[in-house]
Design a protein around this motif. Structure first.
Motif, PDB file in Angstrom:
ATOM      1  N   ALA A   1       0.848  -1.183   0.000  1.00 15.13           N
ATOM      2  CA  ALA A   1       0.000   0.000   0.000  1.00 15.13           C
ATOM      3  C   ALA A   1       0.889   1.240   0.000  1.00 15.13           C
ATOM      4  O   ALA A   1       2.023   1.197   0.475  1.00 15.13           O
ATOM      5  CB  ALA A   1      -0.887  -0.015   1.230  1.00 15.13           C
TER       6      ALA A   1
ATOM      7  N   SER B   1     -11.296  -1.476  -7.777  1.00 13.05           N
ATOM      8  CA  SER B   1     -10.300  -0.402  -7.706  1.00 13.05           C
ATOM      9  C   SER B   1      -9.580  -0.118  -9.011  1.00 13.05           C
ATOM     10  O   SER B   1      -8.562   0.562  -9.027  1.00 13.05           O
ATOM     11  CB  SER B   1      -9.262  -0.731  -6.640  1.00 13.05           C
TER      12      SER B   1
ATOM     13  N   GLU C   1      -3.936   7.011  -6.921  1.00 12.96           N
ATOM     14  CA  GLU C   1      -2.686   6.550  -6.285  1.00 12.96           C
ATOM     15  C   GLU C   1      -2.052   7.653  -5.444  1.00 12.96           C
ATOM     16  O   GLU C   1      -1.521   7.393  -4.369  1.00 12.96           O
ATOM     17  CB  GLU C   1      -1.679   6.117  -7.360  1.00 12.96           C
TER      18      GLU C   1
ATOM     19  N   GLU D   1      -4.049   7.994  -2.395  1.00 11.53           N
ATOM     20  CA  GLU D   1      -3.781   6.837  -1.520  1.00 11.53           C
ATOM     21  C   GLU D   1      -2.546   7.114  -0.652  1.00 11.53           C
ATOM     22  O   GLU D   1      -2.524   6.824   0.534  1.00 11.53           O
ATOM     23  CB  GLU D   1      -3.565   5.578  -2.355  1.00 11.53           C
TER      24      GLU D   1
ATOM     25  N   HIS E   1      -7.319   7.871   3.858  1.00 12.07           N
ATOM     26  CA  HIS E   1      -7.461   7.032   2.667  1.00 12.07           C
ATOM     27  C   HIS E   1      -8.184   5.716   2.969  1.00 12.07           C
ATOM     28  O   HIS E   1      -7.795   4.949   3.846  1.00 12.07           O
ATOM     29  CB  HIS E   1      -6.108   6.693   2.022  1.00 12.07           C
TER      30      HIS E   1
ATOM     31  N   THR F   1      -9.810   2.601   0.672  1.00  8.08           N
ATOM     32  CA  THR F   1      -9.844   2.137  -0.716  1.00  8.08           C
ATOM     33  C   THR F   1     -11.238   2.272  -1.334  1.00  8.08           C
ATOM     34  O   THR F   1     -11.375   2.788  -2.448  1.00  8.08           O
ATOM     35  CB  THR F   1      -9.350   0.675  -0.799  1.00  8.08           C
TER      36      THR F   1
ATOM     37  N   ASN G   1     -12.105   6.103  -1.760  1.00  2.00           N
ATOM     38  CA  ASN G   1     -11.218   6.788  -2.699  1.00  2.00           C
ATOM     39  C   ASN G   1     -11.531   6.345  -4.133  1.00  2.00           C
ATOM     40  O   ASN G   1     -11.762   7.161  -5.024  1.00  2.00           O
ATOM     41  CB  ASN G   1      -9.760   6.479  -2.341  1.00  2.00           C
TER      42      ASN G   1
END
Ligand code: FAD
Length: 570
Positions: free
Chosen positions: A48, A338, A431, A434, A440, A442, A445
């Motif tokens: 991550a 994603s 990204e 992130e 953040h 997932t 976002n």
């Protein structure tokens, strides 16, 4: 005589004591001993993208939780263990003679596969696993089921499905006591080492964070400091932890007018110190605040409010519904959610610069498009706050420095990067978010980037945010820009959003010259600020044209070959 339960409570997405259904279930077992633990997971360490601000926020949450546990039982605290849960937990089950493993449900794609692995080794070891949802208003899997086994792609789908699932549970109080932890032998010599999960080889491709560095210097299980982790210092003013989260919520709830009449579209993205929305998102992300606690404290104010209260989706409780909508969409689609590749709900747009996407098997399945050199330059300028559009640059600099930006500021910069300026893939922008956001998440976002890029959830691509007119609505003087782009602090209000239009004499008086691409710092000993990297209206028209064409062709998810720059016909 029946064996008294020996319980590992595995903290992950729930760094709190209040309203934790999973923790309550663990305590209901009336255990002989309970170990509150946290495992550093190589997935989040290596794979991550996590910047120093989010690391600091996590450590704040861990420390605050550990202190709260120790206040309830001085013999206990949060034990931070530095190994992947998939390999560590099977060893602990045996060494600590564990009878139960309890944790909060996590429907994130990676978390599901990790938890499956852990649950399977628990079954083998004869350890009973208890999992309770508590991260969202409703269990995302139940929402999906109530939505006809489909992802929730609109707020009304979410609301209808939620109604079918049932009432949002009322929060439960924090425990008044915590049992002692048992002994913690860590000599695993007599136990069978668990096999390394295959995925570890993929995680280890991110070398810049050395996992070895994460071993605490004192050899104990204390929460480390950011220096001990070898991560550079955070720059965010925002601090994590349940104690702070509950204090912020108390303050919001005290202001009945604000709580009951909150309307998101009317909140100012240019407001800072204080911001115009709650800034509770990082607490919700780390679980230092329960979303149900938040929901019901607000709903109770609304129910007793004498005036006209705002309604979902614009109200405060409405914001939490959006959050649940994205969680349920992700719960259904898994890792495909994603990215565009393989995602049947995400429109394919032939962006100038497209993302390289890792498939689940680690293979690169995306492609780079043509036009990528100039677009890459635009991307870098967007990321580093050097576009020459002061509003965009101020927001991006706030994001990097503080890790949180207002929702409509996120709208502006996301629209600008994708369908309203640069025509660059939303995945590239996601990204960056992130890495830099302290909140953040997932699901949120990804879902919001798809919304803003009009690839899913929202389709009105002709509605773009102007980097000039939009911030002017709430900040004529440009105070937000002056704060985050200090080179421009002395510019007249007339030119603050379009400094390139200021005559050179005004630029000299304001002690800043508008020239170059932002790599030049000074000109004639005066600070420099870049010229706009393109003409905004020309770019907006090009983007709208591209979107129209892409909508006409109507491809989803796939990654068709773009041959010599030509766009596949319908
Ligand atoms: P408030 O307005 O006070 O709302 C209360 C809570 O509702 C928030 O804390 C948040 O948990 C939830 N919420 C509000 N709006 C949304 C939304 N649109 N989607 C999902 N949840 C929402 N939010 C994240 O939590 N994590 C992210 O990674 C994230 N990335 C985003 C990326 C983009 C491009 C955009 C446009 C939005 C993103 N959001 C994300 C949603 C939203 O911007 C933030 O949740 C919000 O700005 C947080 O500030 P707040 O706590 O003051 O929100």
């Amino acid at each position: 005589m029946a064996i008294k339960p020996r319980v590992i409570y595995w903290f992950r997405t729930d760094l709190r004591l209040h309203d934790s259904p999973a923790l309550a279930a663990a305590l209901d077992l009336k255990p002989e001993c309970l170990w509150p633990i946290w495992c550093w997971d190589p997935h989040y360490v290596y794979r991550a993208r996590v910047g120093p601000n989010r690391w600091q926020y996590l450590l704040d949450c861990q420390q605050d939780l550990s202190d709260s546990i120790a206040r309830l039982n001085p013999k206990s605290r949060l034990h931070v263990l530095r190994e992947a849960p998939q390999t560590l937990l099977p060893k602990l089950f045996k060494a600590w003679k564990v009878t139960h493993l309890v944790f909060e449900k996590d429907t994130d794609a990676y978390a599901r596969s990790r938890d499956e692995e852990v649950m399977s080794s628990a079954r083998e070891a004869g350890v009973q696993v208890i999992v309770k949802y508590g991260k969202t208003l409703w269990d995302p899997d139940a929402v999906v089921k109530a939505n006809g086994n489909k992802p929730t792609m609109t707020i009304s789908q979410l609301r209808h499905a939620g109604e079918k699932v049932g009432d949002i549970p009322r929060p439960i109080p924090a425990p008044k006591s915590i049992p002692d932890p048992g002994n913690m032998p860590l000599d695993f010599a007599q136990t069978q080492p668990a096999p390394e999960p295959d995925l570890n080889s993929i995680y280890r491709t991110r070398k810049e964070n050395s996992y070895e560095k994460l071993a605490g210097p004192n050899g104990d299980f204390a929460v480390p400091t950011i220096e001990e982790l070898g991560i550079k210092s955070a720059t965010t003013p925002h601090r994590g932890g349940e104690t702070g989260a509950l204090a912020v919520l108390d303050n919001i709830i005290k202001n009945e007018q604000y709580t009951a009449t909150f309307e998101k579209p009317k909140s100012a993205p240019t407001a800072f110190e204080p911001q115009s929305t709650t800034l509770l998102s990082p607490h919700l992300h780390f679980g230092s605040l329960s979303c149900r606690e938040f929901y019901w404290r607000v709903q109770d104010v609304v129910d007793n409010f004498k005036g006209k209260a705002s309604q979902p989706p614009v109200s405060l409780t409405g914001q939490l519904l959006f959050r649940d909508m994205y969680f349920a969409a992700q719960a259904k689609m898994g890792w495909k959610f994603s990215q565009t590749v393989g995602n049947d709900h995400c429109r394919f747009i032939p962006w100038h610069l497209r993302s390289k996407v890792d498939g689940p098997d680690g293979l690169v399945t995306g492609e780079y498009n043509i036009d990528s050199v100039e677009a890459e330059e635009w991307f870098q300028r967007w990321k580093t706050g050097r576009t020459g559009f002061p509003w965009i640059d101020a927001v991006m600099r706030q994001l990097k420095q503080e890790g949180w930006i207002h929702h409509l500021a996120r709208h502006s910069v996301a629209c600008f990067l994708t369908r309203g300026g640069c025509y660059i893939d939303w995945e590239r922008g996601a990204e960056v978010f992130e890495e830099w956001l302290i909140d953040h998440e997932t699901a949120c976002n990804t879902g919001n980037w798809q919304w803003l890029s009009c690839t899913a959830f929202f389709s009105q691509f002709y509605r773009c945010y102007s980097p000039i007119a939009f911030p002017q609505k709430t900040d004529k003087n440009g105070d937000f820009v002056r704060h985050f782009v200090p080179e421009l602090k002395d510019f007249p209000a007339k030119y603050i959003y379009e400094p390139w239009k200021a005559p050179i004499q005004d630029q000299r008086t304001a002690k800043c010259i508008i020239k170059g691409d932002g790599t030049v710092q000074t000109i004639d000993e005066l600070p420099a600020y870049p010229k706009p990297m393109f003409d905004f209206s020309t770019r907006r028209d090009i983007c709208i044209g591209g979107m129209k064409n892409a909508y006409r062709v109507g491809l989803y998810g796939n990654s068709p070959k773009v041959v010599n720059g030509s766009w596949p016909s319908a």
